[in-house]
Design an enzyme around this catalytic site. Structure first.
Site, PDB file in Angstrom:
ATOM      1  CB  CYS A 175      -0.901   0.049   1.234  1.00  0.00           C
ATOM      2  SG  CYS A 175      -1.956  -1.380   1.439  1.00  0.00           S
ATOM      3  CG  ASP A 235     -22.858   9.638 -14.842  1.00  0.00           C
ATOM      4  OD1 ASP A 235     -21.876   9.256 -14.159  1.00  0.00           O
ATOM      5  OD2 ASP A 235     -23.279   8.996 -15.821  1.00  0.00           O
TER       6      ASP A 235
END
Length: 219
Positions: A45, A135
């Site tokens: 990570c 959207d």
């Protein structure tokens, strides 16, 4: 649970390393990438978050906001960010990390990795990538196991494809890169091609004789 392509992404509230957010307000009219991490202070990570930090200008060029998620708290995130900056030679850490200590968002978004657990036996998040359009709908998702780091050049490539194909009647073939030829989508009728594709269309001959492999320069 989980989110399917085309679904509206939930308007969740969360605490992050940069303050509290409500997702749709944070998103505004932008594209966004939400990418999850199993835990703070973990090796793979750390490399991923640093790599994304260096790629921020490329994402900004494409109008894409970035936000990460990890199953630890805000204070833990802030300490980890200092390690990420040092390891990746970043002066600033340019995007927020969501805190999800109770795994509520991980479960809601279908990001739990059943094979990876923390010291308390709680499941960790997998390496999920969600690309969300202006959207507010999910446009693409990847799910990687905790042990496999992501290729962020590929994530930039798919952003280019998503943004192109959202406005033009083309699809991008295997291994496509920005500037290469595209495929005319099957719904475009032959009579509409000259108007839609003034650069011309090449039809690849195939044994079936069907004229469905239609290539055009990137619009």
């Amino acid at each position: 649970m989980g989110i399917n392509l085309g679904d509206e992404f939930p308007n969740f509230k969360a605490s992050t390393s940069s303050g509290d957010i409500k997702f749709h307000d944070w998103l505004g009219g932008s594209w966004a990438i939400l990418f999850s991490h199993p835990a703070d202070y973990t090796p793979v990570c750390t490399t991923e978050l640093g790599r994304v930090g260096h790629l921020v200008p490329e994402f900004q060029k494409r109008g894409v906001k970035l936000i990460a998620l990890s199953c630890d708290g805000v204070e833990s995130h802030k300490g980890w960010i200092e390690d990420i900056k040092a390891v990746s030679d970043l002066k600033e850490f340019p995007y927020p990390i969501i805190a999800d200590e109770k795994r509520e968002l991980a479960v809601q978004f279908g990001m739990v990795d059943p094979d990876e657990k923390d010291a308390a036996g709680l499941p960790l998040t997998c390496r999920a990538v969600f690309i969300i359009g202006p959207d507010k709908k999910l446009k693409l998702s990847f799910l990687y196991p905790a042990t496999t780091g992501r290729n962020f050049d590929e994530i930039l490539r798919v952003v280019d494809s998503l943004q192109l194909t959202a406005t033009k009647k083309v699809a991008t073939p295997a291994d496509w890169k920005q500037g290469e030829k595209c495929m005319v989508v099957p719904t475009v009728k032959a009579e509409d091609i000259p108007k839609l594709f003034p650069k011309g269309v090449e039809i690849k001959p195939v044994p079936s004789g069907k004229e469905y492999l239609r290539l055009t320069p990137q619009p």
